[in-house]
Enzyme design. Sequence first.
Site, PDB file in Angstrom:
ATOM      1  N   GLN A  74       0.836  -1.098   0.081  1.00 15.41           N
ATOM      2  CA  GLN A  74       0.074  -0.279   0.152  1.00 15.41           C
ATOM      3  C   GLN A  74       0.837   1.209  -0.177  1.00 15.41           C
ATOM      4  OE1 GLN A  74      -3.624  -0.218   0.399  1.00 15.41           O
ATOM      5  NE2 GLN A  74      -3.565   2.028   0.033  1.00 15.41           N
ATOM      6  N   GLY A  75       0.837   2.053  -0.976  1.00 13.31           N
ATOM      7  CA  GLY A  75       1.457   3.359  -0.985  1.00 13.31           C
ATOM      8  C   GLY A  75       0.790   4.415  -0.813  1.00 13.31           C
ATOM      9  N   GLY A  76       1.260   5.942  -0.993  1.00  8.84           N
ATOM     10  CA  GLY A  76       0.381   7.029  -1.126  1.00  8.84           C
ATOM     11  C   GLY A  76      -0.438   7.071  -2.355  1.00  8.84           C
ATOM     12  N   PHE A  77      -0.221   6.343  -3.464  1.00  4.97           N
ATOM     13  CA  PHE A  77      -1.032   6.203  -4.519  1.00  4.97           C
ATOM     14  C   PHE A  77      -2.195   5.473  -4.416  1.00  4.97           C
ATOM     15  CE2 PHE A  77      -2.499   4.595  -8.675  1.00  4.97           C
ATOM     16  CZ  PHE A  77      -2.280   5.545  -9.480  1.00  4.97           C
ATOM     17  N   GLY A  78      -2.037   4.297  -3.767  1.00  2.00           N
ATOM     18  CA  GLY A  78      -3.112   3.336  -3.463  1.00  2.00           C
ATOM     19  C   GLY A  78      -2.649   1.920  -3.349  1.00  2.00           C
ATOM     20  N   PRO A  79      -3.448   0.738  -3.214  1.00  2.00           N
ATOM     21  CA  PRO A  79      -2.733  -0.259  -3.259  1.00  2.00           C
ATOM     22  C   PRO A  79      -2.063  -1.003  -4.443  1.00  2.00           C
ATOM     23  CG  PRO A  79      -5.249  -0.398  -3.447  1.00  2.00           C
ATOM     24  CD  PRO A  79      -4.932   0.920  -3.288  1.00  2.00           C
ATOM     25  N   VAL A  80      -1.240  -1.876  -4.267  1.00  2.00           N
ATOM     26  CA  VAL A  80      -0.655  -2.676  -5.560  1.00  2.00           C
ATOM     27  C   VAL A  80      -1.035  -3.987  -5.550  1.00  2.00           C
ATOM     28  CG1 VAL A  80       1.552  -2.859  -6.639  1.00  2.00           C
ATOM     29  CG2 VAL A  80       1.217  -0.797  -5.395  1.00  2.00           C
ATOM     30  N   LYS A 122      -0.882  -1.113 -10.083  1.00  2.00           N
ATOM     31  CA  LYS A 122      -1.118  -0.059  -9.121  1.00  2.00           C
ATOM     32  C   LYS A 122      -2.497   0.771  -9.150  1.00  2.00           C
ATOM     33  CE  LYS A 122       1.994   3.510  -8.728  1.00  2.00           C
ATOM     34  NZ  LYS A 122       3.080   4.415  -8.479  1.00  2.00           N
ATOM     35  N   ASP A 180      10.919  11.940  -5.020  1.00  2.00           N
ATOM     36  CA  ASP A 180      10.297  10.969  -3.972  1.00  2.00           C
ATOM     37  C   ASP A 180      11.064   9.720  -3.696  1.00  2.00           C
ATOM     38  OD1 ASP A 180       8.846  10.247  -1.778  1.00  2.00           O
ATOM     39  OD2 ASP A 180       7.005   9.761  -3.151  1.00  2.00           O
TER      40      ASP A 180
END
Length: 815
Positions: free
Chosen positions: A525-531, A545, A642
């Site tokens: 899970q990242g800032g973008f959303g789940p992978v 992603k 980043d």
Amino acid sequence: MGPVGMINFLSVLCCLCLNLVLAIDTIRSSQSIKDKDSDYIISNGSTFKLGFFSPVNSTNRYVGIWYNKNSVSPAQWVWVANRQKPLKDASGVLTIFKDGNLVVLDGQKKILWSSEVTNSVVNSKAQPLDSGNLVLQDTTGTIIWESFQFPTNTMLPNMKISSNARTGKKVQCTSWKSPSDPSIGSFLGGAQPQHPPQAFVWKDGSPFWRSGPWSGRTFSGMQEMYHVFQNGFSFVEDQDGTFVLSFFYANMSLSHIVLTTQGDMELRYWDNEKEDWKVLWKALKSECHFYGMCGEFGSCNSRNSPICSCLRGFKPNDTKEWNRGNWTSGCVRRTPLQCGRVNSTGSEASKMDGFLKLKMMKVPDFAEWSATLDDDCRQQCLQNCSCIAYAYDIGMGCMSWTRNLIDTNQLSSSRVDLYIRLAYLELDTEGDSKKIVTITVVIGTVFISICTFVLWRWIARHKARKKKAKGILLLKRGEAHKTFPNENMLVENLNQVKVQELPLFNFEKLASATNNFHQSNKLGQGGFGPVYRGILSNGQEIAVKRLSKTSGQGLEEFMNEVVVISRLQHRNLVRLHGCCVEGEERMLIYEYMPNKSLDAFLFDPQKENPLDWRKRFNIIEGIGRGLLYLHRDSRLRIIHRDLKASNILLDKELHPKISDFGTARIFRGNEDQANTRRVVGTYFGVVLLEIVSGRKNTSFYNDEQSLSLLGLAWKLWNADNIVTLIDPMIYEPCFEMEILRCIQVGLLCVQEFAKDRPPVSVVVSMLKSEIANNLPPPKKSAFTKRSIGLDTESSQLIQSKCSANNVTITMVQGR
């Protein structure tokens, strides 16, 4: 005395001698315990027995320690030696071997279990103590091995359960496989080495139960424990960084904690009146005590029905599953946060985010600790756009969260309050009367809106045609960071331009590849959303992603990543296979990286797969090559903005690939820097120091003058003691000079002024030893005290109380 009398006398004497032998509490080199129910030794105070036993419903034979009590319930076996290699018959022997080790032998004199002391000891002796600890001592009485360092499923009073993140050394409990099989089961209990520390039970490597942070007196998530133990627990950090958990239940002389075959933790005690064992406390008293029962951003309350609800400001991620009672999918944010955004006039928005107070909570997992006072704790979180919640307790200090909130429970009694970050609209507390007035006004304007709609639509279509042409031009130029008129237009532009012939995947194909985005396929899970991991119909593995509706990133970052990475090709950059834009769905499809990300190796508390120095140095070189391509060699000049360990993916051979270009910036040919208000990014030097030390930049807490890895590194450099920064798991004398050179390069990359930081091309040469002999001494780091560097033309340093990992650096020349 006649012959008969003499015989009787000798018989009695032999019996007495035999009893004397059995009463001895020590096994010496010439002695042994044979596999007989009557052959055992008892501790000096008669509390414990040491001998052979068979579990219930089993004929296998084991050597173990159990309480010297006769009870109705099964015996309480507190330790087992040969738990992985049972005896199939009664031919076993427990004795001192010729090398001084305590061993269990079978009928053929084969060693089934050994204390495994490496140095041979002559005339050693073994003795069970009244604490339940079996100790092996040399001739001086020094303990050279003890069973307390190798527990099975039981934690006895004064036993030390411990863990050290730096050395990887742990003392943990492991469950039996079943009540009749003491071999290692699915559950493991131990300490989590962090600030503040926690106790955990893991099932097959995944969290199963969590105590909540240690407050100095008890575990904050298990308040009922304090009423049971009353200062009976101790959780401290030794000088070498080892977190040590122990307990002593003063009210009861015979007590212990058992990790059951079902993963529960039970406090058992001896009831003198009933002469039997009783359970006084259990960890899993309700479903809410199971880890993550309500998913991310969900809260569990065993007194409610249903027990799970979304935190205020959030809604179920999957309403259908939620209504069925499957809450693990969690919740998503209803209203995006406003942090860092501005209104249409360019001035700061007047109504920004705030915090909602949730009383008496078991705070979520993955807290980040800082030595900050109560008032500053709120400000520190408010000024960090990545911070989504905070809590303060005088015993635990300031805790903040940047990851999705998981394992949050409502407690009946707790002194800890949780403050979660919400958009202004979610914080409206002026009552229903205001809502009624608002609805009335809205209805009153509907009529006017209808009357003007036809005219507005004609004007809007006319403007959209002009803006659409401009948007396509921006995409072709690779300037995706410029704001498009609206979301629909971005989608149309993407479909028309097909950036560099990038394939467009349909939603059904990706849903099929990921088993409908099943939780078992979730990689992270990242800032973008789940992978998610997926397998296409042709057998190709992919990583998908999926943009979350509650993501801090949005359509701008999505488009930016599509445009940027579709034009890049390098072995140290992750490859983008395509994207998906259907309805509200936004997805990016990448090559699959089987070893996930670098942070999983560096910061794994279990240290199950440590990277040696050669692998780490290859990763450092690979990251440097990738950055050099971005800054100098690609047809676009790109600053990542980043760069961090979680954005460095590793392929099957552990080759690094830089990922996540959502906040990257493209430079035109005559540009040297780009300006931005957004606080993002990490220096390459920070990542380099994390790789060398094996620790996060934010993992230092004790020294308020150096609350970051950079602060510690600078302090050790000035003290001419930088070698102590090296991760002990990679240190070898033959690598010392190479590692020290990498540390020096890392410090050069984080110097306060941009003009002092070497460009990437020079950094790569430094790492390759091409200019190793003439490396300049580093100057003061930009972020030794959790400050944020803002590179302007004058390279001035602006102090702030934000995260030390966040910077607004977008200079082409130095990382």
